[in-house]
Enzyme design. Sequence first.
Site, PDB file in Angstrom:
ATOM      1  N   CYS A  43     114.001 -96.957  46.300  1.00  0.00           N
ATOM      2  CA  CYS A  43     113.643 -98.199  45.798  1.00  0.00           C
ATOM      3  C   CYS A  43     114.206 -99.397  46.917  1.00  0.00           C
ATOM      4  CB  CYS A  43     114.112 -98.559  44.530  1.00  0.00           C
ATOM      5  SG  CYS A  43     113.669-100.316  43.957  1.00  0.00           S
ATOM      6  N   CYS A  48     110.340-100.183  46.884  1.00  0.00           N
ATOM      7  CA  CYS A  48     110.343-101.574  46.220  1.00  0.00           C
ATOM      8  C   CYS A  48     110.530-102.717  46.926  1.00  0.00           C
ATOM      9  CB  CYS A  48     110.970-101.883  44.776  1.00  0.00           C
ATOM     10  SG  CYS A  48     111.200 -99.858  43.935  1.00  0.00           S
ATOM     11  N   LYS A  51     109.130-103.060  50.660  1.00  0.00           N
ATOM     12  CA  LYS A  51     107.682-103.322  50.334  1.00  0.00           C
ATOM     13  C   LYS A  51     107.477-104.756  49.899  1.00  0.00           C
ATOM     14  CE  LYS A  51     106.629-103.360  46.336  1.00  0.00           C
ATOM     15  NZ  LYS A  51     106.109-102.111  45.614  1.00  0.00           N
ATOM     16  N   ALA A 115     124.412 -82.291  49.094  1.00  0.00           N
ATOM     17  CA  ALA A 115     124.945 -81.562  48.066  1.00  0.00           C
ATOM     18  C   ALA A 115     123.975 -80.804  47.299  1.00  0.00           C
ATOM     19  CB  ALA A 115     125.675 -82.272  47.105  1.00  0.00           C
ATOM     20  N   TYR A 178      99.559 -96.717  43.728  1.00  0.00           N
ATOM     21  CA  TYR A 178     100.464 -97.773  43.853  1.00  0.00           C
ATOM     22  C   TYR A 178     100.558 -98.201  45.329  1.00  0.00           C
ATOM     23  CZ  TYR A 178     102.410 -97.834  39.033  1.00  0.00           C
ATOM     24  OH  TYR A 178     102.395 -98.189  37.864  1.00  0.00           O
ATOM     25  N   ILE A 179     101.067 -97.143  46.148  1.00  0.00           N
ATOM     26  CA  ILE A 179     101.365 -97.067  47.643  1.00  0.00           C
ATOM     27  C   ILE A 179     100.198 -97.887  48.221  1.00  0.00           C
ATOM     28  CG2 ILE A 179     102.409 -96.338  49.427  1.00  0.00           C
ATOM     29  CD1 ILE A 179     104.263 -94.730  47.469  1.00  0.00           C
ATOM     30  N   GLU A 182      98.908-101.370  47.772  1.00  0.00           N
ATOM     31  CA  GLU A 182     100.126-102.245  48.031  1.00  0.00           C
ATOM     32  C   GLU A 182      99.863-102.468  49.540  1.00  0.00           C
ATOM     33  OE1 GLU A 182     103.818-101.117  46.178  1.00  0.00           O
ATOM     34  OE2 GLU A 182     103.093-102.320  44.293  1.00  0.00           O
ATOM     35  N   ARG A 199      90.400 -89.412  46.693  1.00  0.00           N
ATOM     36  CA  ARG A 199      89.607 -88.078  46.384  1.00  0.00           C
ATOM     37  C   ARG A 199      88.828 -88.420  45.177  1.00  0.00           C
ATOM     38  NH1 ARG A 199      94.419 -84.731  42.915  1.00  0.00           N
ATOM     39  NH2 ARG A 199      94.705 -86.614  41.427  1.00  0.00           N
ATOM     40  N   GLY A 263     100.823 -89.723  45.908  1.00  0.00           N
ATOM     41  CA  GLY A 263     101.654 -89.405  44.968  1.00  0.00           C
ATOM     42  C   GLY A 263     103.261 -88.936  45.574  1.00  0.00           C
ATOM     43  N   ASP A 304     113.282 -90.165  38.934  1.00  0.00           N
ATOM     44  CA  ASP A 304     111.933 -89.657  39.416  1.00  0.00           C
ATOM     45  C   ASP A 304     112.195 -87.986  39.367  1.00  0.00           C
ATOM     46  OD1 ASP A 304     111.077 -91.859  39.571  1.00  0.00           O
ATOM     47  OD2 ASP A 304     110.668 -91.904  41.743  1.00  0.00           O
ATOM     48  N   HIS A 437     100.894-126.889  30.621  1.00  0.00           N
ATOM     49  CA  HIS A 437      99.902-127.261  31.247  1.00  0.00           C
ATOM     50  C   HIS A 437     100.427-127.963  32.664  1.00  0.00           C
ATOM     51  CE1 HIS A 437      95.828-128.155  32.104  1.00  0.00           C
ATOM     52  NE2 HIS A 437      96.096-129.438  32.381  1.00  0.00           N
ATOM     53  N   GLU A 442      99.459-120.376  30.969  1.00  0.00           N
ATOM     54  CA  GLU A 442      98.863-121.068  29.668  1.00  0.00           C
ATOM     55  C   GLU A 442      97.555-120.269  29.073  1.00  0.00           C
ATOM     56  OE1 GLU A 442      97.231-124.978  29.875  1.00  0.00           O
ATOM     57  OE2 GLU A 442      97.008-124.883  31.985  1.00  0.00           O
TER      58      GLU A 442
HETATM   59  P1  NDP Z   1     100.052 -92.734  42.640  1.00  0.00           P
HETATM   60  O1  NDP Z   1     100.345 -91.634  41.736  1.00  0.00           O
HETATM   61  O2  NDP Z   1     100.214 -94.183  42.359  1.00  0.00           O
HETATM   62  O3  NDP Z   1      98.734 -92.454  43.130  1.00  0.00           O
HETATM   63  C1  NDP Z   1      98.307 -91.378  43.580  1.00  0.00           C
HETATM   64  C2  NDP Z   1      97.004 -91.277  44.449  1.00  0.00           C
HETATM   65  O4  NDP Z   1      96.679 -90.237  45.218  1.00  0.00           O
HETATM   66  C3  NDP Z   1      95.712 -91.296  43.553  1.00  0.00           C
HETATM   67  O5  NDP Z   1      94.943 -92.328  43.669  1.00  0.00           O
HETATM   68  C4  NDP Z   1      95.577 -89.940  43.128  1.00  0.00           C
HETATM   69  O6  NDP Z   1      94.033 -89.826  42.975  1.00  0.00           O
HETATM   70  C5  NDP Z   1      95.554 -89.407  44.809  1.00  0.00           C
HETATM   71  N1  NDP Z   1      96.156 -88.054  44.903  1.00  0.00           N
HETATM   72  C6  NDP Z   1      96.973 -87.511  43.868  1.00  0.00           C
HETATM   73  N2  NDP Z   1      97.238 -86.013  44.438  1.00  0.00           N
HETATM   74  C7  NDP Z   1      96.357 -85.879  45.393  1.00  0.00           C
HETATM   75  C8  NDP Z   1      96.190 -84.959  46.303  1.00  0.00           C
HETATM   76  N3  NDP Z   1      96.793 -83.795  46.294  1.00  0.00           N
HETATM   77  N4  NDP Z   1      95.226 -85.174  47.554  1.00  0.00           N
HETATM   78  C9  NDP Z   1      94.410 -86.222  47.512  1.00  0.00           C
HETATM   79  N5  NDP Z   1      94.751 -87.348  46.831  1.00  0.00           N
HETATM   80  C10 NDP Z   1      95.580 -87.170  45.881  1.00  0.00           C
HETATM   81  O7  NDP Z   1     101.136 -92.372  43.963  1.00  0.00           O
HETATM   82  P2  NDP Z   1     101.546 -93.156  45.051  1.00  0.00           P
HETATM   83  O8  NDP Z   1     102.159 -92.255  46.132  1.00  0.00           O
HETATM   84  O9  NDP Z   1     100.932 -94.315  45.349  1.00  0.00           O
HETATM   85  O10 NDP Z   1     102.967 -93.824  44.448  1.00  0.00           O
HETATM   86  C11 NDP Z   1     103.819 -92.665  43.853  1.00  0.00           C
HETATM   87  C12 NDP Z   1     104.574 -93.573  42.676  1.00  0.00           C
HETATM   88  O11 NDP Z   1     105.499 -94.358  43.176  1.00  0.00           O
HETATM   89  C13 NDP Z   1     103.962 -94.140  41.648  1.00  0.00           C
HETATM   90  O12 NDP Z   1     103.392 -93.108  40.678  1.00  0.00           O
HETATM   91  C14 NDP Z   1     104.808 -95.141  41.128  1.00  0.00           C
HETATM   92  O13 NDP Z   1     105.491 -94.467  39.690  1.00  0.00           O
HETATM   93  C15 NDP Z   1     105.724 -95.496  42.238  1.00  0.00           C
HETATM   94  N6  NDP Z   1     105.492 -96.535  42.832  1.00  0.00           N
HETATM   95  C16 NDP Z   1     105.720 -97.872  42.090  1.00  0.00           C
HETATM   96  C17 NDP Z   1     105.402 -98.953  42.380  1.00  0.00           C
HETATM   97  C18 NDP Z   1     105.359-100.204  41.753  1.00  0.00           C
HETATM   98  O14 NDP Z   1     105.998-100.072  40.491  1.00  0.00           O
HETATM   99  N7  NDP Z   1     104.704-101.466  42.051  1.00  0.00           N
HETATM  100  C19 NDP Z   1     105.189 -99.187  43.865  1.00  0.00           C
HETATM  101  C20 NDP Z   1     104.937 -97.957  44.816  1.00  0.00           C
HETATM  102  C21 NDP Z   1     105.093 -96.825  44.083  1.00  0.00           C
HETATM  103  P3  NDP Z   1      93.253 -89.996  41.884  1.00  0.00           P
HETATM  104  O15 NDP Z   1      92.504 -91.442  41.846  1.00  0.00           O
HETATM  105  O16 NDP Z   1      92.736 -88.785  41.297  1.00  0.00           O
HETATM  106  O17 NDP Z   1      94.288 -90.198  40.682  1.00  0.00           O
END
Ligand code: NDP
Length: 448
Positions: A43, A48, A51, A115, A178-179, A182, A199, A263, A304, A437, A442
């Site tokens: 983070c 976070c 970013k 470790a 998410y990533i 963003e 995908r 992911g 995590d 307002h 609001e």
């Molecule tokens: P996410 O889990 O948010 O999204 C993963 C994306 O990748 C989805 O669109 C998914 O597709 C796709 N995907 C998953 N597996 C595969 C694969 N094997 N091959 C190809 N595509 C795939 O992951 P991120 O990497 O964006 O972020 C990781 C985690 O970090 C998040 O889950 C979140 O918890 C945390 N995070 C939180 C933030 C926040 O709070 N603002 C900011 C950044 C990260 P599909 O559409 O099918 O689901």
Amino acid sequence: MADYDFDLFVIGAGSGGVRAARVSAGYGAKVAIAEEYRVGGTCVIRGCVPKKLLVYGAHFAEDLHDAKRFGWEVETPTFNWATLRDNVLADVDRLNKAYTETLDNNKVTTFLERATIAGPHEVKLASGKTVTAKVILIATGGWPVIPDFPGAEHGVTSNEVFHLDSLPKRVVIAGGGYIANEFAGIFHSLGSSVTLVNRSDTILRGYDEQIRDRLLQISMTKGIQYRFNCHFESIEKKEDGSLLASFCDHDPVEADLVLFAIGRRPNVEGLGLDQVGITITPHGAIPVDAHNKTNVDSIYAVGDVTDRVQLTPVAIREGHAFADTLFGDNPRTVDYDTIPSAVFSQPPLAGVGLTEAQARNKLGSIKVYSSDFRPMKNVLAGRNERSLYKMIVDATSDRVVGLHMIGPDAPEILQAAAIAVKAGLTKADFDATVALHPSMAEELVLMK
Ligand code: NDP
């Protein structure tokens, strides 16, 4: 205690690990923590915090553009990536120092090395030293998933993206979570041409459908390109250093950067779990009970690496509950119900509680209230970008069970409103509050 070097040994100095170490030490425990990269964890160091700073930096593009409509004569602005990058990384250094000092001030012994677990009460450090502890806490976080296809080594992940030498002109982002969203917003605002490749046929699975659709529509209008149901075949590196991303059933895309955001997996590789008989889940996570205990009595895990909810504030709560339970004589568990979350896309979106689809499935009879409006700042700026707020209400009890928003400052507004949703307030309670307002927030008390 006399038998062990420490009461607690924490592996991983990220959000969950640092909180657990600091609070446990505050209760008088003798604590050590090991970190193989930098104190602060994902983070603070490469998630976070940097970013969000990039999001702020990128948003100036729109603000400077809109400023003209508010009477400001701004000469054609230019952007310097190295300045933003270096200032962001300097702030990361500052926070890394602050986290390290917090540990020192609480008399936590920090080992800046890897470790691994050598036994139920034994940790082996990279230097070869073995340390014993009454309790071991695993807080090693997650790690970006890197796909397996020819040329995947030419892509980067969120680990590397904060350190780029220059701003890429063309960016391909793999993933729709998410990533991906963003960084699509960041790079697009900074002037890169962005193609997001997922995908599936959706972005941000898990968020309310209408809110996701609104982000998609706004982003497409801005010029971000999308490829859905699209799978990578290969990435080829050309002689000039540029990349050619090829897909099954889609035309190839030329790029200067490919970012994988598909992911994050629990970070358990080589941790020595087999030494003590901890078996990971099919997703690679360490299974724990409500008190964060693994199947080994002396070994716990938070954050995590347990793959419960991959969010920093949740890891922090787990680390704190762990410390209170084991060293504070206050056994408690984390409440995972109604956790707010946000995506810092441009515009950002945020949500808490049930989506419309989830509420229909769970409750059957629901009422949906919404407000679809153009923020007054956007009206004067001539920016045709509408916000959407949705409130999901249990028709039987009038209780607000979900709140979902997209628009400027949505995460800031939702954090406050999430208190009301968590407290179980009703639509009538929201309506009884006088509007402030003029504000965007609001709309929450004026929804029809
Ligand atoms: P996410 O889990 O948010 O999204 C993963 C994306 O990748 C989805 O669109 C998914 O597709 C796709 N995907 C998953 N597996 C595969 C694969 N094997 N091959 C190809 N595509 C795939 O992951 P991120 O990497 O964006 O972020 C990781 C985690 O970090 C998040 O889950 C979140 O918890 C945390 N995070 C939180 C933030 C926040 O709070 N603002 C900011 C950044 C990260 P599909 O559409 O099918 O689901």
